[in-house]
Design a protein around this motif. Structure first.
Motif, PDB file in Angstrom:
ATOM      1  N   ASP A 116       0.465  -1.352  -0.084  1.00 26.67           N
ATOM      2  CA  ASP A 116       0.297  -0.100   0.390  1.00 26.67           C
ATOM      3  C   ASP A 116       0.522   1.551  -0.405  1.00 26.67           C
ATOM      4  O   ASP A 116       0.969   2.248   0.717  1.00 26.67           O
ATOM      5  CB  ASP A 116      -1.248   0.079   1.326  1.00 26.67           C
ATOM      6  CG  ASP A 116      -2.072  -0.881   0.884  1.00 26.67           C
ATOM      7  OD1 ASP A 116      -2.232  -1.483   0.038  1.00 26.67           O
ATOM      8  OD2 ASP A 116      -2.642  -0.953   1.922  1.00 26.67           O
ATOM      9  N   PRO A 146       1.481   5.058  -0.840  1.00 20.52           N
ATOM     10  CA  PRO A 146       0.513   6.204  -1.608  1.00 20.52           C
ATOM     11  C   PRO A 146       0.804   6.286  -1.879  1.00 20.52           C
ATOM     12  O   PRO A 146       0.043   6.423  -2.935  1.00 20.52           O
ATOM     13  CB  PRO A 146       1.458   7.221  -0.410  1.00 20.52           C
ATOM     14  CG  PRO A 146       1.709   6.281   1.107  1.00 20.52           C
ATOM     15  CD  PRO A 146       2.703   5.219   0.309  1.00 20.52           C
ATOM     16  N   ARG A 147       2.409   5.929  -3.271  1.00 25.94           N
ATOM     17  CA  ARG A 147       2.430   6.795  -4.828  1.00 25.94           C
ATOM     18  C   ARG A 147       1.148   6.062  -5.624  1.00 25.94           C
ATOM     19  O   ARG A 147       0.663   6.518  -6.554  1.00 25.94           O
ATOM     20  CB  ARG A 147       3.431   6.475  -5.279  1.00 25.94           C
ATOM     21  CG  ARG A 147       3.545   6.979  -6.639  1.00 25.94           C
ATOM     22  CD  ARG A 147       4.801   5.912  -7.019  1.00 25.94           C
ATOM     23  NE  ARG A 147       6.116   6.708  -6.568  1.00 25.94           N
ATOM     24  CZ  ARG A 147       7.831   5.660  -5.946  1.00 25.94           C
ATOM     25  NH1 ARG A 147       7.885   5.277  -6.997  1.00 25.94           N
ATOM     26  NH2 ARG A 147       8.456   6.102  -5.658  1.00 25.94           N
ATOM     27  N   LEU A 172      -1.414   3.755  -4.409  1.00 23.44           N
ATOM     28  CA  LEU A 172      -2.849   4.668  -3.691  1.00 23.44           C
ATOM     29  C   LEU A 172      -3.197   5.165  -4.130  1.00 23.44           C
ATOM     30  O   LEU A 172      -4.177   5.459  -4.654  1.00 23.44           O
ATOM     31  CB  LEU A 172      -2.648   4.620  -2.069  1.00 23.44           C
ATOM     32  CG  LEU A 172      -2.530   2.927  -1.867  1.00 23.44           C
ATOM     33  CD1 LEU A 172      -2.858   3.396  -0.085  1.00 23.44           C
ATOM     34  CD2 LEU A 172      -4.070   2.566  -1.861  1.00 23.44           C
ATOM     35  N   ARG A 173      -2.725   6.139  -4.819  1.00 19.62           N
ATOM     36  CA  ARG A 173      -3.199   7.897  -5.625  1.00 19.62           C
ATOM     37  C   ARG A 173      -3.489   7.362  -7.069  1.00 19.62           C
ATOM     38  O   ARG A 173      -4.699   8.182  -7.283  1.00 19.62           O
ATOM     39  CB  ARG A 173      -2.172   9.085  -5.711  1.00 19.62           C
ATOM     40  CG  ARG A 173      -1.908   9.710  -4.015  1.00 19.62           C
ATOM     41  CD  ARG A 173      -0.699  10.708  -4.333  1.00 19.62           C
ATOM     42  NE  ARG A 173       0.181  10.980  -2.360  1.00 19.62           N
ATOM     43  CZ  ARG A 173       1.015  10.865  -1.878  1.00 19.62           C
ATOM     44  NH1 ARG A 173       1.599  10.157  -2.733  1.00 19.62           N
ATOM     45  NH2 ARG A 173       0.778  10.832  -1.251  1.00 19.62           N
ATOM     46  N   ASP A 179      -8.568   4.754  -0.460  1.00 16.40           N
ATOM     47  CA  ASP A 179      -7.250   4.746  -0.781  1.00 16.40           C
ATOM     48  C   ASP A 179      -6.840   5.735  -0.039  1.00 16.40           C
ATOM     49  O   ASP A 179      -5.894   5.589   0.510  1.00 16.40           O
ATOM     50  CB  ASP A 179      -7.244   4.285  -2.237  1.00 16.40           C
ATOM     51  CG  ASP A 179      -7.482   3.174  -2.655  1.00 16.40           C
ATOM     52  OD1 ASP A 179      -7.228   1.933  -2.055  1.00 16.40           O
ATOM     53  OD2 ASP A 179      -6.907   2.822  -4.164  1.00 16.40           O
ATOM     54  N   MET A 180      -7.855   7.037  -0.553  1.00 17.44           N
ATOM     55  CA  MET A 180      -6.803   8.548  -0.005  1.00 17.44           C
ATOM     56  C   MET A 180      -7.357   8.112   1.268  1.00 17.44           C
ATOM     57  O   MET A 180      -6.473   9.104   2.264  1.00 17.44           O
ATOM     58  CB  MET A 180      -8.456   9.498  -0.512  1.00 17.44           C
ATOM     59  CG  MET A 180      -7.876   9.887  -2.436  1.00 17.44           C
ATOM     60  SD  MET A 180      -6.535   9.873  -2.453  1.00 17.44           S
ATOM     61  CE  MET A 180      -5.255  11.487  -1.796  1.00 17.44           C
ATOM     62  N   VAL A 224      -3.909   7.294   2.366  1.00 18.33           N
ATOM     63  CA  VAL A 224      -2.573   7.365   1.904  1.00 18.33           C
ATOM     64  C   VAL A 224      -2.336   8.985   2.919  1.00 18.33           C
ATOM     65  O   VAL A 224      -1.227   9.450   3.034  1.00 18.33           O
ATOM     66  CB  VAL A 224      -3.052   8.761   0.166  1.00 18.33           C
ATOM     67  CG1 VAL A 224      -2.099   9.103  -0.022  1.00 18.33           C
ATOM     68  CG2 VAL A 224      -2.762   7.323  -0.602  1.00 18.33           C
ATOM     69  N   HIS A 249       0.566  10.185   6.337  1.00 15.58           N
ATOM     70  CA  HIS A 249       1.521  11.889   5.162  1.00 15.58           C
ATOM     71  C   HIS A 249       2.947  12.181   6.081  1.00 15.58           C
ATOM     72  O   HIS A 249       3.259  12.968   5.799  1.00 15.58           O
ATOM     73  CB  HIS A 249       0.071  13.049   5.647  1.00 15.58           C
ATOM     74  CG  HIS A 249      -0.307  12.819   4.428  1.00 15.58           C
ATOM     75  ND1 HIS A 249      -0.930  13.840   4.910  1.00 15.58           N
ATOM     76  CD2 HIS A 249      -0.563  12.611   3.696  1.00 15.58           C
ATOM     77  CE1 HIS A 249      -2.158  14.262   3.775  1.00 15.58           C
ATOM     78  NE2 HIS A 249      -1.272  13.299   2.599  1.00 15.58           N
ATOM     79  N   ASN A 291       6.140  12.858   4.107  1.00 12.34           N
ATOM     80  CA  ASN A 291       5.945  13.431   2.467  1.00 12.34           C
ATOM     81  C   ASN A 291       5.598  14.736   3.311  1.00 12.34           C
ATOM     82  O   ASN A 291       5.483  15.660   3.967  1.00 12.34           O
ATOM     83  CB  ASN A 291       4.057  13.499   1.894  1.00 12.34           C
ATOM     84  CG  ASN A 291       4.094  12.187   2.250  1.00 12.34           C
ATOM     85  OD1 ASN A 291       3.371  11.173   2.258  1.00 12.34           O
ATOM     86  ND2 ASN A 291       4.219  11.699   1.121  1.00 12.34           N
ATOM     87  N   ASP A 308      -3.249  16.686  -2.089  1.00 14.91           N
ATOM     88  CA  ASP A 308      -4.078  14.989  -1.184  1.00 14.91           C
ATOM     89  C   ASP A 308      -5.373  15.304  -0.243  1.00 14.91           C
ATOM     90  O   ASP A 308      -6.414  14.226  -0.593  1.00 14.91           O
ATOM     91  CB  ASP A 308      -3.341  13.979   0.423  1.00 14.91           C
ATOM     92  CG  ASP A 308      -1.893  13.473  -0.422  1.00 14.91           C
ATOM     93  OD1 ASP A 308      -2.132  12.887  -2.318  1.00 14.91           O
ATOM     94  OD2 ASP A 308      -1.516  12.822  -0.135  1.00 14.91           O
TER      95      ASP A 308
END
Length: 823
Positions: free
Chosen positions: A682, A684-685, A687-688, A706-707, A710, A714, A717, A725
């Motif tokens: 999972d 984040p890249r 998932l986005r 999914d968001m 993400v 955080h 990031n 996001d």
């Protein structure tokens, strides 16, 4: 008189020498003593022994002073008659013809004395019973026509008094099946038979009375003969009375058909006699009970009660055969209860219940029926008093306690009501509520349900001992009964309580009750699955958990994760075994149906969320391959799938997904993005990208999930990434029509960095559209008087765009909420 007993001549001389008025006073006093109207006092003297004065001495003294005195003559006559009769009774009995003469003579003496009505009629009746013809001869010789009229009048008075004594004895019976008082009827019958001899003009009336007395005493044949004879005559007086009596004679003789015909004629008569009609209704009701028609029988008895309650009570206690009264009581109780449960004729049932209480005051069910009828009539206080009285007699009666508890709750006395419920719980009889619930009104049942549910929750929050759990179960049982046998929330909690106590099969029973009504109930499915898990019933547990996961995995997975590690391991192993078996069968048969693959995918996703072991990820990949997500994967990607976590696997899958996205092949792209997310744990890249793909497919719920993942990651990031996001999630929420949640995301973005957020907003959805949303949400909060929230939303909305409507709202907020602290 004492002087007369010592020397009659001297005493007589002294009295005769008195003045006339004094002489008359002496003779008058002696007459009173002779007639028994005054008691003769005792005399004591120092110079004399105690003298015993009697009526005989008084009569002799009176006779000496006044030889023509009737009183003294009769008084002197009575004594030898009584002595003669005593001799008869010692040797044989008063039924002997030889006793007729003395009986008549003594009766004449009593009659002449006056005030001895009972004794007069008793002697005459016995004389006529012994030898009617001989007695009649003596009677006519001794009494004039005028005397006969007086004697008839006195006999009727005595008859009514004796029959009233019988009725009172019947009324006072405490034993429902008892026949106490019947022995009094022998004297009543004797008096009626005497009247028949001296009153030929009243023969029909007295014959009816005689038939009635014979029936009451149990001489059915004699009563029936009289009824048949009188009904066959041309004269039709007492027609209804005779039919009713004959009906009961036939009923006692088990001739129900003839009895029903007679009772029916009385009831259908144009002008029925009330007492006869009551007898006919009671008789017909009894026949209907024997025929199994309990409802119509109960209506008969209700009608009888409404005509005359006292007469109905007397009819049941005296005319209804003793061995049928118990059945009658139970049938009327049960039918009365059923009628109340159907909300029918509460006033009629109240009268019926009053009758039943009179028949057997010790039967609690009758008293409860009475209280229930009063409650339905709206007489709550009267019902409360009746139940309180019943409780004082039987303090441990759970049906009484339960009813009182409900009435106390209805009156607002929560503490008192709860104390009564606790008593019922301590007695362990929660089922006592079952027959009550259909009787009580919906709002009162709801009140009971809510109270018991709340009490159970309170106990479970504060205490967790076995005794406390059992008490909570009792309250939940009350709540379920009050709800009519089904209350999902209470059944779920109770099932959990049974599970904690180790009563697993009982817990399954509650889960089954829920699933019968709602086969897709997630909590019941997962709960029953966990119980089967504890019972080591693998097939049933897997079946329930899969059904629950299909319905709402978001609820079931956290529930599984809350279990002990050992239980989690067993569940995942069983699910994996089941999934592998299904997948093998599908591949072997090549029957790759969409529904089965969807189920497998659901199981696989659940497994990797519960446990991160590689075996579950491998299974997930296998399912994806079987689902067709890899049909366009290049050779290097196939190698990546063959190993759980290759270095380049996620990148390759994501690049393939990007290519498909550019060609608008969103469904196929989704599979590759899923593989990328899976193999990268999972990231984040990926998932986005998957969220963007899902947005194109309008699968906003999945994109939002999914968001959310993400944003949860955080931590490391950049600021720009985090702002974008939040804006991306805000756009998804707008698309899903979740405007308030969207506004919160945009506020988060603006708080992080206003300039970056505004740039992102320009790319979509645009300032104008977004400020309209901000105004709508702020306006709603303003209307709900959440002024601080409305102010905050308005303030941030104006940072996006100087919208006129937002400015107006801000002005209104300042004016309307001037008393609030707004920053």
């Amino acid at each position: 008189m004492a002087a007369f007993s010592c020397s009659a001549a001297t005493a007589t001389q002294k009295v005769n020498s008195l003045h006339k008025e004094l002489w008359e006073k002496v003779t008058a006093t002696l007459e009173m003593w002779c007639q028994g109207k005054n008691q003769i006092p005792k005399i004591q003297s120092e110079n004399l022994a105690v003298i015993s004065l009697s009526v005989g001495i008084a009569a002799a003294f009176l006779s000496t002073l006044s030889p023509n005195s009737v009183v003294s003559s009769e008084c002197k006559l009575e004594t030898p008659c009584s002595k003669a009769l005593k001799e008869f009774s010692a040797d044989t009995n008063l039924g002997d013809e030889k006793a007729v003469g003395p009986l008549l003579e003594r009766a004449a003496a009593y009659f002449c004395l006056g005030g001895r009505m009972q004794e007069t009629i008793q002697d005459l009746a016995e004389a006529f019973a012994a030898a009617p013809a001989q007695a009649m001869k003596h009677f006519e010789e001794r009494f004039s026509a005028h005397d006969t009229e007086r004697i008839e009048e006195q006999a009727r008075t005595v008859l009514e008094a004796k029959f009233a004594a019988y009725r009172e004895a019947v009324r006072a019976r405490t034993e429902l099946r008892g026949n106490h008082g019947t022995e009094l009827l022998a004297s009543v019958i004797q008096t009626v038979q005497f009247l028949l001899q001296i009153s030929p003009g009243s023969k029909r009336e007295l014959s009816v009375r005689l038939a009635d007395c014979h029936l009451l005493r149990g001489h059915i044949r004699a009563a029936l003969d009289i009824c048949d004879h009188l009904l066959a005559a041309e004269e039709k007086t007492y027609y209804n009375t005779l039919l009713a009596l004959r009906g009961f004679c036939s009923l006692h003789a088990h001739d129900h058909q003839q009895a029903l015909q007679d009772f029916q004629k009385v009831i259908e008569h144009d002008s029925p006699h009330p007492n006869s009609c009551i007898k006919a209704l009671c008789g017909r009701g009894l026949i209907r009970i024997s025929g199994g028609n309990h409802y119509l029988a109960t209506l008969d008895y209700i009608t009888a009660c409404q005509l005359k309650l006292e007469e109905t009570i007397f009819t049941i206690k005296s005319y209804v055969p003793w061995n049928q009264r118990g059945l009658l009581l139970k049938v009327l109780q049960e039918e009365g209860q059923k009628m109340l449960q159907k909300k029918r004729d509460a006033p009629g049932i109240y009268q019926l219940a009053s009758l039943l209480v009179e028949l057997d005051a010790s039967d609690e069910a009758s008293g409860l029926l009475c209280a229930d009828a009063l409650y339905q009539m709206g007489c709550v206080e009267a019902a409360h008093k009746l139940l309180s009285l019943a409780l004082s007699r039987t303090p441990q009666s759970s049906p009484v306690l339960a009813r009182l508890a409900l009435l106390q709750l209805k009156k607002g006395f929560i503490y008192d009501g709860n104390q009564l419920l606790k008593k019922v719980i301590r007695m362990g009889d929660t089922s006592c509520l079952l027959p009550i619930m259909d009787i009580f009104k919906d709002e009162d049942r709801k009140l009971m349900q809510t109270h018991c549910h709340f009490r159970a929750l309170t106990i479970l929050k504060s205490k967790q001992g076995d005794a406390d759990i059992k008490e909570a179960i009792a309250y939940l049982s009350f709540a379920i009964i009050a709800a009519g046998g089904y209350a999902e929330d209470c059944l779920l909690i109770r099932a959990g309580c049974y599970g904690r106590l180790g009563q697993k099969k009982t817990a399954i029973f509650d889960f089954n009750a829920i699933l019968k009504e709602d086969p897709r109930n997630v909590q019941a499915l997962s709960g029953r699955g966990f119980i089967y898990l504890a019972l080591k019933q693998q097939k049933e547990a897997v079946q329930d958990l899969i059904s629950a996961l299909k319905a709402e995995a978001g609820v079931v997975i956290p529930a599984i994760l809350s279990l002990k590690r050992e239980a989690q391991g067993l569940i995942t192993q069983w699910l994996l075994q089941h999934g592998r078996t299904m997948l093998t069968e599908l591949v072997a048969t090549k029957d790759l149906s969409r529904e089965t693959l969807r189920d497998l995918l659901m199981i696989a996703k659940a497994l990797i969320k519960i446990c991160k072991d590689s075996q579950y990820h491998i299974f997930y990949t296998d399912v994806l391959i079987a689902s067709g997500y890899t049909h366009a994967i290049r050779p290097e990607a196939e190698v990546a799938i063959a190993h759980p976590f290759p270095a380049r696997g996620p990148q390759v899958a994501a690049q393939e997904g990007n290519t498909l996205m550019k060609g608008h092949h969103y469904e196929k792209a989704l599979g590759y993005y899923t593989l990328a997310a899976l193999t990268s744990r999972d990231n984040p890249r990926y998932l986005r990208r998957r969220a963007a793909c899902l947005t194109h497919l309008k699968k906003y719920d999945r994109a939002l999930k999914d968001m959310e993942k993400v944003i949860q990651k955080h931590g490391c990031n950049s600021l720009k990434t985090r702002v974008e996001d939040h804006c991306a999630k805000g756009r998804l929420l707008l698309a899903a029509a979740e405007e308030e949640a969207a506004v919160k995301q945009y506020i988060e973005a603006l708080q992080l960095d206003q300039s970056i957020a505004l740039c992102s907003i320009m790319n979509g959805p645009g300032r104008e559209i977004l400020t309209r949303t901000f105004h709508k949400v702020a306006q709603h909060n303003f209307e709900m008087q959440r002024y601080e929230e409305a102010w905050k939303i308005t303030d941030y909305g104006l940072k996006i765009d100087k919208n006129t409507e937002l400015k107006k709202l801000k002005t209104r907020l300042k004016r309307e909420a001037s008393s609030c602290s707004i920053h």
